[in-house]
Design a protein around this motif. Structure first.
Motif, PDB file in Angstrom:
ATOM      1  N   ARG A  33       0.822  -1.216   0.000  1.00  0.00           N
ATOM      2  CA  ARG A  33       0.000   0.000   0.000  1.00  0.00           C
ATOM      3  C   ARG A  33       0.856   1.267   0.000  1.00  0.00           C
ATOM      4  NH1 ARG A  33      -0.442  -1.339   5.628  1.00  0.00           N
ATOM      5  NH2 ARG A  33      -0.073   0.521   6.869  1.00  0.00           N
ATOM      6  N   SER A  54       0.204  12.590   5.459  1.00  0.00           N
ATOM      7  CA  SER A  54       0.277  11.129   5.348  1.00  0.00           C
ATOM      8  C   SER A  54       1.029  10.625   6.574  1.00  0.00           C
ATOM      9  CB  SER A  54       1.002  10.739   4.052  1.00  0.00           C
ATOM     10  OG  SER A  54       1.058   9.345   3.926  1.00  0.00           O
ATOM     11  N   TYR A  57      -3.345  13.132   8.757  1.00  0.00           N
ATOM     12  CA  TYR A  57      -4.263  12.373   7.910  1.00  0.00           C
ATOM     13  C   TYR A  57      -3.591  11.066   7.530  1.00  0.00           C
ATOM     14  CZ  TYR A  57      -7.146  16.522   7.244  1.00  0.00           C
ATOM     15  OH  TYR A  57      -7.961  17.597   7.453  1.00  0.00           O
ATOM     16  N   GLU A  58      -4.383  10.008   7.460  1.00  0.00           N
ATOM     17  CA  GLU A  58      -3.879   8.687   7.072  1.00  0.00           C
ATOM     18  C   GLU A  58      -5.033   7.917   6.442  1.00  0.00           C
ATOM     19  OE1 GLU A  58      -2.040   5.509   6.094  1.00  0.00           O
ATOM     20  OE2 GLU A  58      -0.873   7.147   6.954  1.00  0.00           O
ATOM     21  N   LEU A  59      -4.739   7.209   5.364  1.00  0.00           N
ATOM     22  CA  LEU A  59      -5.763   6.433   4.663  1.00  0.00           C
ATOM     23  C   LEU A  59      -6.106   5.122   5.355  1.00  0.00           C
ATOM     24  CD1 LEU A  59      -4.530   6.779   0.977  1.00  0.00           C
ATOM     25  CD2 LEU A  59      -6.577   7.802   1.975  1.00  0.00           C
ATOM     26  N   GLN A  67      -8.890   9.637   9.537  1.00  0.00           N
ATOM     27  CA  GLN A  67      -8.777   8.650   8.458  1.00  0.00           C
ATOM     28  C   GLN A  67      -9.401   9.283   7.237  1.00  0.00           C
ATOM     29  OE1 GLN A  67     -10.928   4.996   8.745  1.00  0.00           O
ATOM     30  NE2 GLN A  67     -10.125   4.280   6.792  1.00  0.00           N
ATOM     31  N   ASN A  95      -8.276  10.901   2.933  1.00  0.00           N
ATOM     32  CA  ASN A  95      -7.305  11.254   1.912  1.00  0.00           C
ATOM     33  C   ASN A  95      -7.114  12.757   1.977  1.00  0.00           C
ATOM     34  OD1 ASN A  95      -5.920  11.928  -0.429  1.00  0.00           O
ATOM     35  ND2 ASN A  95      -7.052  10.490  -1.716  1.00  0.00           N
ATOM     36  N   SER A 107      -8.194  14.869  -0.895  1.00  0.00           N
ATOM     37  CA  SER A 107      -9.628  15.007  -1.169  1.00  0.00           C
ATOM     38  C   SER A 107     -10.195  16.144  -0.364  1.00  0.00           C
ATOM     39  CB  SER A 107     -10.368  13.718  -0.825  1.00  0.00           C
ATOM     40  OG  SER A 107      -9.944  12.677  -1.680  1.00  0.00           O
TER      41      SER A 107
END
Length: 100
Positions: free
Chosen positions: A15, A44, A70-72, A95, A97, A100
């Protein structure tokens, strides 16, 4: 390395998750924060290595900052929250993107 550790490493790399060693994060935080800002955004954040290090860097100067990450990957978000919370570091980890 155990089989489980190898599987976790393979999944992270699949990932695109690569973790920054603490000494490099400390150097970068010192360089970036030297005399600047009270708001830190990590778009990230992974397990929040940079946010933790930035908090420590600022705490050494007596300053504080608003920390946002932020983290996906949901399990990684949970790990980041636990990691920072265990140290009493107040940060907002979402959580999402960042782009976005």
């Amino acid at each position: 390395m155990s089989k489980e550790a190898k599987e976790q490493a393979t999944a992270r790399h699949a990932r695109g998750a690569y973790f920054t060693p603490e000494p490099l994060a400390a150097f970068m935080a010192h360089w970036a924060l030297e005399g600047h800002g009270t708001r830190i955004l990590e778009p990230s954040c992974g397990e929040a290595q940079f946010l933790e290090t930035a908090h420590k860097e600022l705490a050494g100067t007596g300053a504080s900052a608003q920390l946002v990450g932020y983290e996906l990957h949901e399990p990684t978000v949970k790990q980041a929250r636990v990691r920072l919370g265990a140290q009493g570091i107040n940060a907002q980890i979402a959580q999402a993107n960042f782009l976005s």
